[in-house]
Design a protein around this motif. Structure first.
Motif, PDB file in Angstrom:
ATOM      1  N   VAL A 206       0.836  -1.200   0.000  1.00 30.11           N
ATOM      2  CA  VAL A 206       0.000   0.000   0.000  1.00 30.11           C
ATOM      3  C   VAL A 206       0.872   1.252   0.000  1.00 30.11           C
ATOM      4  O   VAL A 206       1.804   1.370   0.796  1.00 30.11           O
ATOM      5  N   LYS A 207       0.555   2.173  -0.890  1.00 32.81           N
ATOM      6  CA  LYS A 207       1.176   3.498  -0.866  1.00 32.81           C
ATOM      7  C   LYS A 207       0.094   4.544  -0.599  1.00 32.81           C
ATOM      8  O   LYS A 207      -1.105   4.255  -0.698  1.00 32.81           O
ATOM      9  N   THR A 208       0.534   5.748  -0.274  1.00 33.45           N
ATOM     10  CA  THR A 208      -0.412   6.794   0.103  1.00 33.45           C
ATOM     11  C   THR A 208      -0.199   8.069  -0.695  1.00 33.45           C
ATOM     12  O   THR A 208       0.898   8.336  -1.194  1.00 33.45           O
ATOM     13  N   VAL A 209      -1.267   8.847  -0.770  1.00 29.67           N
ATOM     14  CA  VAL A 209      -1.224  10.228  -1.271  1.00 29.67           C
ATOM     15  C   VAL A 209      -1.798  11.096  -0.158  1.00 29.67           C
ATOM     16  O   VAL A 209      -2.903  10.839   0.324  1.00 29.67           O
ATOM     17  N   ASN A 210      -1.045  12.111   0.262  1.00 31.90           N
ATOM     18  CA  ASN A 210      -1.472  12.970   1.361  1.00 31.90           C
ATOM     19  C   ASN A 210      -2.355  14.098   0.816  1.00 31.90           C
ATOM     20  O   ASN A 210      -1.973  14.812  -0.108  1.00 31.90           O
ATOM     21  N   ILE A 211      -3.540  14.226   1.408  1.00 31.37           N
ATOM     22  CA  ILE A 211      -4.538  15.191   0.955  1.00 31.37           C
ATOM     23  C   ILE A 211      -4.689  16.276   2.022  1.00 31.37           C
ATOM     24  O   ILE A 211      -4.758  15.969   3.213  1.00 31.37           O
ATOM     25  N   PRO A 212      -4.750  17.538   1.638  1.00 28.45           N
ATOM     26  CA  PRO A 212      -4.981  18.588   2.648  1.00 28.45           C
ATOM     27  C   PRO A 212      -6.353  18.430   3.282  1.00 28.45           C
ATOM     28  O   PRO A 212      -7.301  17.971   2.633  1.00 28.45           O
ATOM     29  N   PRO A 213      -6.493  18.797   4.548  1.00 27.59           N
ATOM     30  CA  PRO A 213      -7.746  18.529   5.269  1.00 27.59           C
ATOM     31  C   PRO A 213      -8.971  19.182   4.660  1.00 27.59           C
ATOM     32  O   PRO A 213     -10.075  18.648   4.781  1.00 27.59           O
ATOM     33  N   GLU A 214      -8.811  20.303   3.982  1.00 28.90           N
ATOM     34  CA  GLU A 214      -9.982  20.974   3.415  1.00 28.90           C
ATOM     35  C   GLU A 214     -10.597  20.197   2.252  1.00 28.90           C
ATOM     36  O   GLU A 214     -11.712  20.473   1.825  1.00 28.90           O
ATOM     37  N   ARG A 215      -9.866  19.198   1.721  1.00 30.73           N
ATOM     38  CA  ARG A 215     -10.410  18.358   0.649  1.00 30.73           C
ATOM     39  C   ARG A 215     -10.685  16.932   1.120  1.00 30.73           C
ATOM     40  O   ARG A 215     -11.032  16.077   0.306  1.00 30.73           O
ATOM     41  N   ALA A 216     -10.517  16.681   2.411  1.00 32.30           N
ATOM     42  CA  ALA A 216     -10.542  15.300   2.893  1.00 32.30           C
ATOM     43  C   ALA A 216     -11.756  14.959   3.743  1.00 32.30           C
ATOM     44  O   ALA A 216     -11.821  13.869   4.317  1.00 32.30           O
ATOM     45  N   LEU A 217     -12.744  15.837   3.826  1.00 32.29           N
ATOM     46  CA  LEU A 217     -13.913  15.552   4.661  1.00 32.29           C
ATOM     47  C   LEU A 217     -14.676  14.342   4.134  1.00 32.29           C
ATOM     48  O   LEU A 217     -14.943  14.228   2.942  1.00 32.29           O
ATOM     49  N   ASP A 218     -15.049  13.430   5.051  1.00 29.82           N
ATOM     50  CA  ASP A 218     -15.889  12.287   4.730  1.00 29.82           C
ATOM     51  C   ASP A 218     -17.222  12.472   5.446  1.00 29.82           C
ATOM     52  O   ASP A 218     -17.267  12.650   6.668  1.00 29.82           O
ATOM     53  N   ILE A 219     -18.311  12.453   4.698  1.00 30.33           N
ATOM     54  CA  ILE A 219     -19.630  12.718   5.266  1.00 30.33           C
ATOM     55  C   ILE A 219     -20.282  11.408   5.702  1.00 30.33           C
ATOM     56  O   ILE A 219     -20.573  10.542   4.869  1.00 30.33           O
ATOM     57  N   ASP A 220     -20.512  11.285   7.011  1.00 30.40           N
ATOM     58  CA  ASP A 220     -21.124  10.076   7.540  1.00 30.40           C
ATOM     59  C   ASP A 220     -22.269  10.378   8.506  1.00 30.40           C
ATOM     60  O   ASP A 220     -23.129   9.542   8.730  1.00 30.40           O
TER      61      ASP A 220
END
Length: 238
Positions: A206-220
């Motif tokens: 597994v590799k990762t891409v770091n996303i800034p928090p303003e684009r990373a919201l998950d709606i649950d």
């Protein structure tokens, strides 16, 4: 960034039985249904061949088609329960697509609950997968707000709290603890054959891409949706 030339298909997995926020996948956000934000981003990616929605819900299917996604099958009921792992829905969609559309190189999942991603976030995931043949799957992360080495605790049967992970040596500042990250639902990019043979995401490399928090919201939850509305209002007002 080099061009992505392999065959890439995007999928959105959106079942109809959300309990935390009923009807969330087609709940209006910034003037269009939530799922439409993911469809629009997928369609804006020039390296994505098409976007397929996997759902068990006719209302979601109708909205998805309205916004230009394919809904060529309905998800089987046994893959749309609260307890069904989404991994099995990934497999089902890949198997259908390979049978009906032939081999493809990159599977991309763009959850409907992450409306603030952009094209470059998706491109970075596919690019990372394409550039390293040893990688099975790429996930998105953001810098964690809390650390299991510093300010996350477990509580034992006597009610006493202790750190989730005890650091080696003295850690008196958060900056001294190892860096940790929160997984996000911005995007997943995987090799289809890996999904078909593995049992879970971390069975592979597994590799990762770091996303800034303003684009990373998950709606649950309803609170998440209220936050999304505030973000959307600020974004479109600027």
């Amino acid at each position: 960034m080099s061009n992505i030339e392999s065959r890439t298909i995007a999928f959105i997995f959106a079942r109809g039985g959300s309990k935390g926020l009923p009807g969330k996948n087609i709940k209006p956000l910034a003037g269009k249904p939530l799922i439409a934000h993911s469809i629009d981003i997928a369609k804006a990616c020039p390296f994505i061949e098409t976007v397929i929605v996997s759902t068990d819900d006719e209302a979601i299917a109708a909205v998805a088609r309205e916004y230009g996604a394919e809904v060529p099958f309905m998800r089987p009921p046994e893959l749309a329960t609260d307890t069904a792992p989404e991994w099995l829905s990934w497999r089902h969609a890949i198997e259908w697509t390979m049978r009906e559309k032939g081999h493809f190189d990159h599977f991309v999942s763009l959850p409907a609950t992450s409306p603030f991603r952009n094209v470059e976030d998706v491109r970075a995931c596919v690019q990372t997968l394409e550039e390293d043949s040893a990688t099975d799957i790429v996930i998105t992360v953001k810098n964690a707000d809390r650390s299991p080495y510093f300010n996350m605790v477990v509580i034992d049967s006597d009610g006493r709290a202790d750190l989730v992970i005890k650091p080696q040596g003295e850690v008196s500042r958060r900056q001294d603890a190892p860096a940790v990250y929160d997984m996000t639902t911005v995007a997943y990019a995987a090799r289809p054959q890996f999904v078909l043979r593995a049992q879970r995401l971390f069975d592979g490399k597994v590799k990762t891409v770091n996303i800034p928090p303003e684009r990373a919201l998950d709606i649950d939850t309803p609170y998440d949706f209220m936050l999304a509305q505030a973000i959307a209002q600020s974004r479109f007002a600027s």
